[in-house]
Each structure stands twice: as C-alpha cells, then as structure tokens.
Design a protein around this motif. Structure first.
Motif, short mmCIF file in Angstrom:
data_model
loop_
_atom_site.label_atom_id
_atom_site.label_comp_id
_atom_site.label_asym_id
_atom_site.label_seq_id
_atom_site.Cartn_x
_atom_site.Cartn_y
_atom_site.Cartn_z
N PRO A 17 0.80 -1.23 0.00
CA PRO A 17 0.00 0.00 0.00
C PRO A 17 0.83 1.28 0.00
N SER A 18 2.03 1.26 0.58
CA SER A 18 2.84 2.47 0.63
C SER A 18 3.33 2.89 -0.75
N ALA A 19 3.52 1.93 -1.65
CA ALA A 19 4.03 2.24 -2.98
C ALA A 19 2.94 2.16 -4.04
N GLY A 20 1.76 1.67 -3.69
CA GLY A 20 0.71 1.51 -4.68
C GLY A 20 1.03 0.44 -5.70
N PHE A 21 1.71 -0.61 -5.27
CA PHE A 21 2.17 -1.67 -6.15
C PHE A 21 1.52 -2.98 -5.74
N ALA A 22 1.08 -3.77 -6.70
CA ALA A 22 0.48 -5.07 -6.42
C ALA A 22 0.84 -6.04 -7.53
N PHE A 23 0.94 -7.32 -7.18
CA PHE A 23 1.19 -8.33 -8.19
C PHE A 23 0.45 -9.61 -7.83
N LEU A 24 0.08 -10.34 -8.84
CA LEU A 24 -0.68 -11.58 -8.70
C LEU A 24 0.26 -12.75 -8.86
N THR A 25 0.22 -13.67 -7.92
CA THR A 25 1.02 -14.89 -7.98
C THR A 25 0.26 -15.99 -7.28
N MET A 29 -0.79 -18.58 1.19
CA MET A 29 -1.21 -17.58 2.18
C MET A 29 -2.73 -17.42 2.14
N THR A 30 -3.27 -17.10 3.32
CA THR A 30 -4.71 -16.86 3.41
C THR A 30 -4.95 -15.45 3.92
N SER A 31 -6.14 -14.94 3.65
CA SER A 31 -6.51 -13.61 4.09
C SER A 31 -8.03 -13.52 4.12
N ALA A 32 -8.52 -12.63 4.94
CA ALA A 32 -9.97 -12.41 5.01
C ALA A 32 -10.41 -11.37 3.99
N ARG A 33 -9.46 -10.63 3.41
CA ARG A 33 -9.78 -9.57 2.46
C ARG A 33 -9.64 -10.06 1.02
N THR A 34 -10.42 -9.49 0.16
CA THR A 34 -10.36 -9.81 -1.27
C THR A 34 -10.25 -8.53 -2.08
N ILE A 35 -9.85 -8.69 -3.34
CA ILE A 35 -9.72 -7.56 -4.25
C ILE A 35 -10.12 -8.04 -5.64
N GLU A 36 -10.73 -7.14 -6.39
CA GLU A 36 -11.03 -7.45 -7.79
C GLU A 36 -9.82 -7.05 -8.62
N TRP A 37 -9.25 -8.01 -9.32
CA TRP A 37 -8.03 -7.80 -10.08
C TRP A 37 -8.36 -7.27 -11.47
N ASP A 39 -8.19 -8.55 -14.31
CA ASP A 39 -8.86 -9.48 -15.22
C ASP A 39 -10.33 -9.69 -14.86
N GLY A 40 -10.82 -9.01 -13.82
CA GLY A 40 -12.22 -9.10 -13.42
C GLY A 40 -12.50 -10.16 -12.38
N ASN A 41 -11.53 -11.00 -12.07
CA ASN A 41 -11.71 -12.04 -11.05
C ASN A 41 -11.42 -11.47 -9.66
N VAL A 42 -11.97 -12.11 -8.63
CA VAL A 42 -11.77 -11.69 -7.26
C VAL A 42 -10.76 -12.65 -6.62
N TYR A 43 -9.71 -12.08 -6.01
CA TYR A 43 -8.65 -12.88 -5.39
C TYR A 43 -8.45 -12.42 -3.95
N LEU A 44 -7.85 -13.29 -3.15
CA LEU A 44 -7.43 -12.91 -1.80
C LEU A 44 -6.31 -11.89 -1.93
N VAL A 45 -6.24 -10.94 -0.99
CA VAL A 45 -5.19 -9.93 -1.02
C VAL A 45 -4.43 -9.96 0.30
N VAL A 46 -3.10 -9.93 0.21
CA VAL A 46 -2.21 -9.90 1.38
C VAL A 46 -1.40 -8.62 1.29
N ASP A 47 -1.48 -7.77 2.31
CA ASP A 47 -0.70 -6.53 2.34
C ASP A 47 0.69 -6.82 2.90
N VAL A 48 1.71 -6.29 2.22
CA VAL A 48 3.09 -6.46 2.66
C VAL A 48 3.68 -5.09 2.98
N ASP A 49 4.67 -5.06 3.85
CA ASP A 49 5.31 -3.80 4.24
C ASP A 49 6.31 -3.30 3.22
#
Length: 81
Positions: A17-25, A29-37, A39-49
């Motif tokens: 979040p500090s750099a506004g950078f995200a990548f899909l791999t 890992m598990t998370s309670a939060r999701t994000i729409e990527w 490509d239109g699909n919804v994936y789990l999102v993990v925030d890193v420092d």
C-alpha cells in the motif's frame, strides 16, 4: 503426496500500500480480504510492508555507508596492539 494434509495453493494478490504496487502470484497464504483484479476475477489480497517498488535497494534510494571511517575507527580502538 498425501491427500488432505497440504494447504490450498491458489492465486493471491500481494499488495504494497505504501508504494501503490500489487502483483498476482500463487501462494498458500490466506486472508480475510479480497480484491477485484484487472482481469475481473476476485482474489485474496495480502498486504506487505516492503516490496521491490518500495525497497531502497531496488529503487536506488539507498544510503551510502562510510565504511572507510568505520574501519579507521576500529583500527584506532583495537588494531595494532
């Protein structure tokens, strides 16, 4: 491989979040939060420092360490006994 003992291996978005950078791999890992990527699909999102977008080594904003001064200071204290 034994069935039922391994965690699920699925697509996950890692976000800096500090750099506004995200990548899909893929990850376990598990998370309670999701994000729409993109490509239109919804994936789990993990925030890193820290990511390659915010780490000083990769961005070129690293500090230059005065190693010569440290060596001289060490030699004054402990060297040439």
């Amino acid at each position: 491989m034994k069935i039922g003992i391994h965690p699920d291996y699925r697509p996950v978005v890692f976000r800096d979040p500090s750099a506004g950078f995200a990548f899909l791999t893929r990850s376990t890992m598990t998370s309670a939060r999701t994000i729409e990527w993109e490509d239109g699909n919804v994936y789990l999102v993990v925030d890193v420092d820290v990511s390659s977008a915010s780490h000083p080594f990769y961005t070129g904003r690293g500090r230059v360490v005065d190693t010569a001064g440290r060596v001289d200071r060490f030699n004054q204290r402990y060297g040439k006994r």
